[in-house]
Scaffold this active site. Structure first.
Site, PDB file in Angstrom:
ATOM      1  CG  ASP A 205      -8.492  -3.759  10.040  1.00 29.53           C
ATOM      2  OD1 ASP A 205      -9.221  -2.873   9.581  1.00 29.53           O
ATOM      3  OD2 ASP A 205      -7.256  -3.782   9.866  1.00 29.53           O
ATOM      4  CG  LEU A 286      -3.182   4.515   5.980  1.00 32.45           C
ATOM      5  CD1 LEU A 286      -1.913   4.796   5.200  1.00 32.45           C
ATOM      6  CD2 LEU A 286      -4.066   5.756   5.999  1.00 32.45           C
ATOM      7  NE  ARG A 287      -5.640  -4.692   5.896  1.00 39.39           N
ATOM      8  CZ  ARG A 287      -4.979  -5.023   6.996  1.00 39.39           C
ATOM      9  NH1 ARG A 287      -5.560  -4.928   8.167  1.00 39.39           N
ATOM     10  NH2 ARG A 287      -3.746  -5.459   6.937  1.00 39.39           N
ATOM     11  N   GLY A 288      -8.930   0.779   5.635  1.00 36.04           N
ATOM     12  CA  GLY A 288     -10.277   1.283   5.323  1.00 36.04           C
ATOM     13  C   GLY A 288     -10.276   2.217   4.133  1.00 36.04           C
ATOM     14  CB  VAL A 291     -11.060  -1.707   1.617  1.00 35.47           C
ATOM     15  CG1 VAL A 291     -12.350  -2.430   1.265  1.00 35.47           C
ATOM     16  CG2 VAL A 291      -9.985  -2.725   1.965  1.00 35.47           C
TER      17      VAL A 291
END
Length: 350
Positions: A205, A286-288, A291
């Site tokens: 991830d 919330l990384r998705g 990015v």
């Protein structure tokens, strides 16, 4: 004019690489905006992973560094300077400047933590009161590319260190109460073969993008790849000259995109839809979302646009989300069909 004299060790030209568009796009976007967070390239053996990564590093324009500095310190950006250079500036001393190729650092599979992070000479620190630091691979990779082949076979602890440094842009080494911190801003590129084991989801991830590559099946393309490689091996300088114009064009396009990036905007309704896709796919954290927004802006800048369009998001969203999906332990990473399906329902059907 022949360019042979300017090249010490020939590197296969990036624009001569046939196919593997997903991997090439992911590398280009990470170079345009290193804050995307690197790329994990998974696929069959012998598909040109290492060749492509070395080729993108060789393509990039030279960078200005402070002469004789172990961290490739920037000449004016404080965030990319070692403490020694900052002290020189504060004292009003002039900095000597060198032009170097973008660093491309290979991390060997058996590397130790000291080799990666660097070491402090404790004896010298205690007896002479001098902080002596032996730089590691993270110092050498600052402002460049750090490549880890077979990253899925690397010790998880080392992968954690690499990802932490890539995310924060800093590396801190502490021993016996003595601490040294230096800039470590690099594009982290990992590659591996899924047959040899997957990375833990928590580590996977942390990579900004995930590119999948497969062995080319089309016979005519296979022949083209083999011929291109044979031509380079027999006369690399002739091959480099043949692709020089295309290389320069792509280099210019990347530089222009880096300059334009800060001016690119994403409309609020598109940001909401990106988050809606992430929500429907049950992407943790919330990384998705972050990015995908970054990558879409980088892609728009790469195509010389000021605003992100739906087509930009469509182009990058699978790369940004496929490795963040929850899956059955027995499944491999989704090829992207689930991401594409949800993207269509949110962006096209609504």
């Amino acid at each position: 004019m022949s360019i042979a004299k300017d090249i010490m060790r020939p590197v296969f030209p990036f624009t001569a690489i046939v196919g593997q568009e997903e991997m090439k796009l992911a590398l280009i976007l990470n170079v345009v905006d290193p804050k995307i967070g690197g790329v994990m390239i998974m696929g069959d053996r012998g598909t040109g992973k290492s060749t492509t990564i070395r080729a993108i590093a060789d393509l990039l324009p030279k960078i200005e560094v402070v002469e004789d500095d172990m961290f490739n310190s920037h000449t004016s950006d404080y965030e990319l300077m070692g403490d020694h250079v900052k002290q020189k500036l504060e004292k009003g001393q002039d900095l000597k400047i060198n032009l170097i190729k973008v660093p491309m650092v290979d991390l060997p599979l058996g590397a130790t933590e000291d080799r990666v992070c660097g070491t402090i000479d404790i004896e010298k620190a205690l007896t002479e009161g001098i902080k002596t630091f032996e730089p590691g691979l993270l110092a050498k990779a600052n402002r460049g590319i750090l490549y880890v082949d077979e990253v899925n076979l690397l010790d998880d602890h080392l992968v954690d260190i690499l990802l932490d440094s890539a995310a924060s842009g800093w590396n801190t080494v502490e021993r016996e109460g003595i601490s040294i911190r230096h800039p470590a801003r690099f594009v982290l590129v990992g590659s591996g073969n899924p047959e040899e084991g997957e990375l833990r989801p928590q580590l996977l991830d942390r990579f900004g993008m995930h590119a999948e590559i497969r062995t080319v099946k089309e016979p005519s393309l296979r022949v083209q790849i083999v011929e291109q490689r044979s031509k380079f091996d027999s006369n690399p300088y002739e091959c480099l000259e043949e692709f020089q114009e295309e290389q320069e064009k792509l280099k210019r396009r990347i530089i222009d995109a880096q300059i334009k990036l800060s001016d690119v905007t994403v409309d609020y309704d598109l940001r909401v839809k990106i988050s809606e896709v992430c929500g429907e796919l049950n992407v943790d954290g919330l990384r998705g979302d972050i990015v995908t927004n970054r990558a879409a802006k980088a892609f728009a800048a790469y195509n010389n646009r000021d605003k992100v369009e739906i087509s930009d998001i469509q182009e990058v969203i699978t790369l940004c989300l496929r490795h963040r999906l929850r899956k059955d332990p027995l499944e491999t990473i989704d090829t992207g069909s689930r991401v594409k399906k949800v993207f269509e329902s949110v962006f096209v059907s609504n």
